[in-house]
Enzyme design. Structure first.
Site, PDB file in Angstrom:
ATOM      1  CG  ASP A 126      -1.454-107.584  -8.744  1.00 59.21           C
ATOM      2  OD1 ASP A 126      -1.721-106.717  -7.894  1.00 59.21           O
ATOM      3  OD2 ASP A 126      -1.291-107.334  -9.947  1.00 59.21           O
ATOM      4  CG  ASP A 165       4.025-105.051  -6.630  1.00 59.11           C
ATOM      5  OD1 ASP A 165       4.165-103.886  -6.245  1.00 59.11           O
ATOM      6  OD2 ASP A 165       2.973-105.472  -7.133  1.00 59.11           O
ATOM      7  CG  ASP A 305       4.460-103.427 -17.577  1.00 64.77           C
ATOM      8  OD1 ASP A 305       5.441-104.062 -17.150  1.00 64.77           O
ATOM      9  OD2 ASP A 305       4.546-102.261 -17.990  1.00 64.77           O
TER      10      ASP A 305
END
Length: 331
Positions: A126, A165, A305
């Site tokens: 991330d 992602d 999430d």
């Protein structure tokens, strides 16, 4: 697990890829059922696997034991819908993930079902500092993927959704080129093993189709079955199909799957545990109808999430939120 609901800044393909992507590998052969993982719809022959050991199934059992009739009913109903099984190095690290996946494949073969695996361990996972930080370091990542690939083809081959992602957020990473190279390396590993693979392709309200197509091309989408959209997001089916069809047209007809697990009432600007959402329609195979292979529940809808809007850590089961979604879904 997350995908942004906002539109990221467009990223033009200025990524000069070398090394891992220099030699494109071809699929080594068909699976035991005779399907070619690049040219055949992997969902056409077997129904999807229901993971009887999922967090939602565990929550249903716990609710029943506690006398929570409503929780047991809702969680049990959600658990009965086939959903993807997420592989992360935090829960299944190198040296353990192969045995775990082999167990999934054996269980699927016993009931003649098809497991869908999500490979989610890219280094610096991330990059924007959100709720799904982690992943492996670059030196160990491809060995972990190789372990998954070997296990995924230890019986009837599984399907893989590769790195939600990772490509759409590459611009936000310190080294976008390395990010795309690593995804491309994982593509090679899975393709050579014969795993029917879908690279994550963002969603309809993120990157423009042309920008996403450039990233998917650089990562080697032509070497696998295609791409996935709306993973862990909330966009409506019709918006995703329109987006994916445009993307497929830019990728020589690449096939795709759409995650509809939480898109029952569409999306809003908030992407992380937004209020007011509902379950989508159940998974559906779309064999022989253009580039769309299937609608799936890739993101288990009972899982958070991240620690936003009152949620537990990403991937943990969130009972209250699941019950709220059930009410809005008319359950």
């Amino acid at each position: 697990m997350k995908l942004r609901g906002r539109r990221a800044r467009p990223m033009r393909a200025a990524l000069a890829l070398t090394g891992i992507l220099a030699g494109s590998l071809l699929v080594s052969g068909c699976g035991e059922d005779g399907l070619d993982p690049r040219t055949d719809n992997p969902f056409a022959e077997r129904a999807l696997l229901v993971d009887t050991g999922s967090r939602t199934a565990q929550a249903a059992a716990a609710a029943e034991q506690a006398g929570d009739t409503r929780g047991a009913e809702v969680f049990g109903r959600v658990a009965e819908v086939p959903q993807a099984i997420w592989l992360t190095p935090e829960r299944t690290p190198p040296g353990q993930v192969g045995e775990y996946v082999e167990g999934i494949v054996r269980a699927a073969d016993d009931v003649d079902r098809l497991p869908v695996l999500v490979v989610y361990g890219i280094p610096d996972r991330d990059c924007s500092g959100g709720y799904s930080a982690g992943g492996l370091d670059a030196s160990g990542y491809l060995a972990w993927v190789q372990e998954i690939a070997d296990a995924a083809t230890s019986g009837e081959p599984a399907v893989a959704v590769l790195e939600p992602d990772a490509l759409a957020s590459a611009q936000e990473c310190p080294d976008p080129t390395q990010r795309v190279e690593l995804v491309g390396g994982a593509v090679d590993v899975l393709a050579e093993a014969g795993v029917a693979t879908y690279l994550d392709g963002g969603h309809s309200h993120w990157l423009a189709p042309r920008d996403m197509a450039e990233l998917l091309t650089d990562a080697g989408v032509d070497r696998v079955r295609g791409f996935a959209t709306n993973v862990s997001n909330y966009q409506l089916d019709e918006d995703e199909v329109a987006y994916a069809e445009r993307l497929s047209g830019l990728l020589d007809g690449a096939h795709y799957v759409v995650d509809r697990s939480r898109n029952g009432v569409g999306a809003e600007e908030e992407w992380c545990n937004p209020d007011g959402r509902a379950f989508g329609l159940e998974p559906e195979v779309v064999a022989g109808e253009g580039a769309l292979d299937a609608y799936l529940w890739v993101k288990p809808p009972g899982e958070s999430d991240g620690t936003c809007n009152g949620g537990p850590p990403a991937g943990d089961f969130w009972a209250e939120h699941t019950l709220e979604m059930a009410v809005r879904s008319g359950w």
